[in-house]
Design an enzyme around this catalytic site. Structure first.
Site, PDB file in Angstrom:
ATOM      1  CB  ALA A  67      -0.879  -0.012   1.239  1.00  0.00           C
ATOM      2  N   GLY A 112       0.559  -4.989   0.920  1.00  0.00           N
ATOM      3  CA  GLY A 112      -0.624  -5.036   0.052  1.00  0.00           C
ATOM      4  C   GLY A 112      -0.336  -5.698  -1.291  1.00  0.00           C
ATOM      5  CD  GLU A 115      -2.698  -7.447   2.834  1.00  0.00           C
ATOM      6  OE1 GLU A 115      -2.262  -6.292   2.670  1.00  0.00           O
ATOM      7  OE2 GLU A 115      -3.569  -7.730   3.673  1.00  0.00           O
ATOM      8  CD  GLU A 135       1.423  -5.780   5.798  1.00  0.00           C
ATOM      9  OE1 GLU A 135       2.201  -6.697   6.146  1.00  0.00           O
ATOM     10  OE2 GLU A 135       0.758  -5.821   4.750  1.00  0.00           O
TER      11      GLU A 135
HETATM   12  N1  COA Z   1       4.666   3.119  -0.563  1.00  0.00           N
HETATM   13  C1  COA Z   1       5.064   4.279  -1.100  1.00  0.00           C
HETATM   14  N2  COA Z   1       6.205   4.439  -1.784  1.00  0.00           N
HETATM   15  C2  COA Z   1       6.979   3.350  -1.912  1.00  0.00           C
HETATM   16  C3  COA Z   1       6.638   2.100  -1.367  1.00  0.00           C
HETATM   17  C4  COA Z   1       5.407   2.012  -0.670  1.00  0.00           C
HETATM   18  N3  COA Z   1       4.955   0.876  -0.162  1.00  0.00           N
HETATM   19  N4  COA Z   1       7.619   1.226  -1.645  1.00  0.00           N
HETATM   20  C5  COA Z   1       8.544   1.891  -2.355  1.00  0.00           C
HETATM   21  N5  COA Z   1       8.162   3.183  -2.511  1.00  0.00           N
HETATM   22  C6  COA Z   1       8.864   4.245  -3.218  1.00  0.00           C
HETATM   23  C7  COA Z   1      10.023   4.802  -2.418  1.00  0.00           C
HETATM   24  O1  COA Z   1       9.567   5.738  -1.452  1.00  0.00           O
HETATM   25  C8  COA Z   1      10.843   5.431  -3.513  1.00  0.00           C
HETATM   26  O2  COA Z   1      10.223   6.622  -3.909  1.00  0.00           O
HETATM   27  P1  COA Z   1      11.043   8.028  -3.987  1.00  0.00           P
HETATM   28  O3  COA Z   1      12.081   7.785  -5.032  1.00  0.00           O
HETATM   29  O4  COA Z   1       9.988   9.011  -4.374  1.00  0.00           O
HETATM   30  O5  COA Z   1      11.621   8.227  -2.621  1.00  0.00           O
HETATM   31  C9  COA Z   1      10.675   4.440  -4.668  1.00  0.00           C
HETATM   32  O6  COA Z   1       9.478   3.743  -4.398  1.00  0.00           O
HETATM   33  C10 COA Z   1      11.810   3.443  -4.788  1.00  0.00           C
HETATM   34  O7  COA Z   1      11.917   2.755  -3.541  1.00  0.00           O
HETATM   35  P2  COA Z   1      13.284   2.610  -2.715  1.00  0.00           P
HETATM   36  O8  COA Z   1      12.939   2.386  -1.290  1.00  0.00           O
HETATM   37  O9  COA Z   1      14.193   3.756  -3.021  1.00  0.00           O
HETATM   38  O10 COA Z   1      13.885   1.288  -3.380  1.00  0.00           O
HETATM   39  P3  COA Z   1      14.890   0.263  -2.714  1.00  0.00           P
HETATM   40  O11 COA Z   1      15.352  -0.622  -3.811  1.00  0.00           O
HETATM   41  O12 COA Z   1      15.915   0.967  -1.901  1.00  0.00           O
HETATM   42  O13 COA Z   1      13.990  -0.598  -1.688  1.00  0.00           O
HETATM   43  C11 COA Z   1      12.039  -1.825  -0.991  1.00  0.00           C
HETATM   44  C12 COA Z   1      12.948  -1.412  -2.165  1.00  0.00           C
HETATM   45  C13 COA Z   1      10.844  -2.554  -1.576  1.00  0.00           C
HETATM   46  C14 COA Z   1      12.800  -2.774  -0.059  1.00  0.00           C
HETATM   47  C15 COA Z   1      11.600  -0.564  -0.210  1.00  0.00           C
HETATM   48  O14 COA Z   1      11.077   0.391  -1.137  1.00  0.00           O
HETATM   49  C16 COA Z   1      10.534  -0.811   0.824  1.00  0.00           C
HETATM   50  O15 COA Z   1      10.832  -1.334   1.902  1.00  0.00           O
HETATM   51  N6  COA Z   1       9.276  -0.429   0.525  1.00  0.00           N
HETATM   52  C17 COA Z   1       8.191  -0.523   1.470  1.00  0.00           C
HETATM   53  C18 COA Z   1       7.721  -1.951   1.618  1.00  0.00           C
HETATM   54  C19 COA Z   1       6.608  -2.044   2.640  1.00  0.00           C
HETATM   55  O16 COA Z   1       6.781  -1.823   3.814  1.00  0.00           O
HETATM   56  N7  COA Z   1       5.424  -2.403   2.141  1.00  0.00           N
HETATM   57  C20 COA Z   1       4.277  -2.605   2.973  1.00  0.00           C
HETATM   58  C21 COA Z   1       3.451  -1.383   3.079  1.00  0.00           C
HETATM   59  S1  COA Z   1       2.057  -1.681   4.112  1.00  0.00           S
END
Ligand code: COA
Length: 261
Positions: A67, A112, A115, A135
């Site tokens: 999400a 999400g 999910e 989460e």
């Molecule tokens: N919501 C909003 N933005 C997200 C996102 C999410 N769930 N997951 C990634 N993004 C965005 C980042 O903020 C970044 O945006 P920006 O360039 O505007 O700052 C872009 O996507 C790239 O992500 P980044 O974190 O820089 O890539 P990474 O390769 O370093 O890491 C992940 C990849 C997937 C490990 C990391 O993005 C992450 O942990 N995301 C969240 C996962 C999460 O907790 N999901 C559950 C949500 S309930």
């Protein structure tokens, strides 16, 4: 269908590919993307020409990274229930769709995103796929049906482990757990194989396929007697033209030509 900004759709031989298209945000599900998914699946329900659906994410890095956390600032204890229920409603729509829905998971399927993949009927993955329910790292729990569907797919112990530790697992581990049906080398092969599987299903009797979905979903509905659902569905199949055609084709040693009637 109104103009879609976060999804791209492509229809080939009756198979609709829905690509979640927010690559710069790793295809995170913001409010607008969820609304577009809802609208798209509602229209699939009304379209008998769609024989199958592939749901995938744009780019090589992510299916859906969860999400949209950037919208979480607006979520609180008052609107949290609505946030969860409206997501659940959309994912239920996917799960109950009579056209088969395959999640083609390339890269991250987190929160999400995992999910969403679990709401699809089957999950195919590329070797770089990563699954997780992180989460608890954010102080919440899965709210789009994940606590229920992950437990259904992998069993209680593993589901609790994944949701409590927030650990990510790779495609092969996900396959061993039963979260993923098949793993393919890369995204191109993944999409090709998803298409192939749906083309195979498209050759079967559509009413029977839809009723298989209903009966399997009945297993997880505590208010429903799945055996009764099955018997009713079986009876319904017996009244179809496709049943006559399928049996006749067998006797006449030819390929059945099903019409969905
Ligand atoms: N919501 C909003 N933005 C997200 C996102 C999410 N769930 N997951 C990634 N993004 C965005 C980042 O903020 C970044 O945006 P920006 O360039 O505007 O700052 C872009 O996507 C790239 O992500 P980044 O974190 O820089 O890539 P990474 O390769 O370093 O890491 C992940 C990849 C997937 C490990 C990391 O993005 C992450 O942990 N995301 C969240 C996962 C999460 O907790 N999901 C559950 C949500 S309930």
């Amino acid at each position: 269908m109104s103009d879609l900004k976060n999804l791209t759709l492509s229809l080939q031989d009756g198979i609709l590919t829905i690509t979640i298209d927010r690559e710069s945000q790793l295809n995170a599900l913001n409010h607008d993307t969820l609304s577009e998914l809802k609208e798209t699946f509602q229209s699939i329900y009304d379209d008998k020409d769609i024989k199958g659906v592939i749901l995938t994410g744009a780019g090589e890095k992510a299916f859906v990274a969860g999400a949209d956390i950037k919208e979480f600032a607006e979520v609180n204890d008052v609107n949290g229930r609505k946030f969860s229920e409206s997501g659940q409603e959309i994912f239920d729509l996917i799960e109950n769709c009579h056209a088969p829905v395959i999640a083609a998971v390339n890269g991250f399927a987190l929160g999400g995103g995992c999910e969403l993949a679990m709401a699809c009927h089957m999950r195919l993955a590329s070797a770089n796929a990563k699954f997780g329910q992180p989460e608890v790292n954010l102080g919440i729990i899965p709210g789009y049906g994940g606590t229920q569907r992950l437990t259904q797919l992998v069993g209680k112990g593993k589901a609790l482990e994944l949701m409590m530790t927030a650990d990510m697992i790779n495609a092969e581990e996900a396959r061993e757990l039963g979260l993923v049906n098949h793993v393919f080398l890369d995204k191109a092969t993944l999409l090709e194989k998803a298409h192939e599987m749906l083309a195979k299903i498209a050759g079967k009797a559509p009413i029977a396929i839809g009723l298989v979905v209903d009966c399997v979903n009945a297993v997880y509905n505590k208010e429903e007697n799945g055996y009764q659902t099955e018997a009713n569905a079986f009876a319904r199949c017996c009244g179809t033209e496709d049943f006559k055609e399928g049996a006749a084709a067998f006797v006449e040693k030819r390929k059945a030509n099903f019409k969905g009637q």
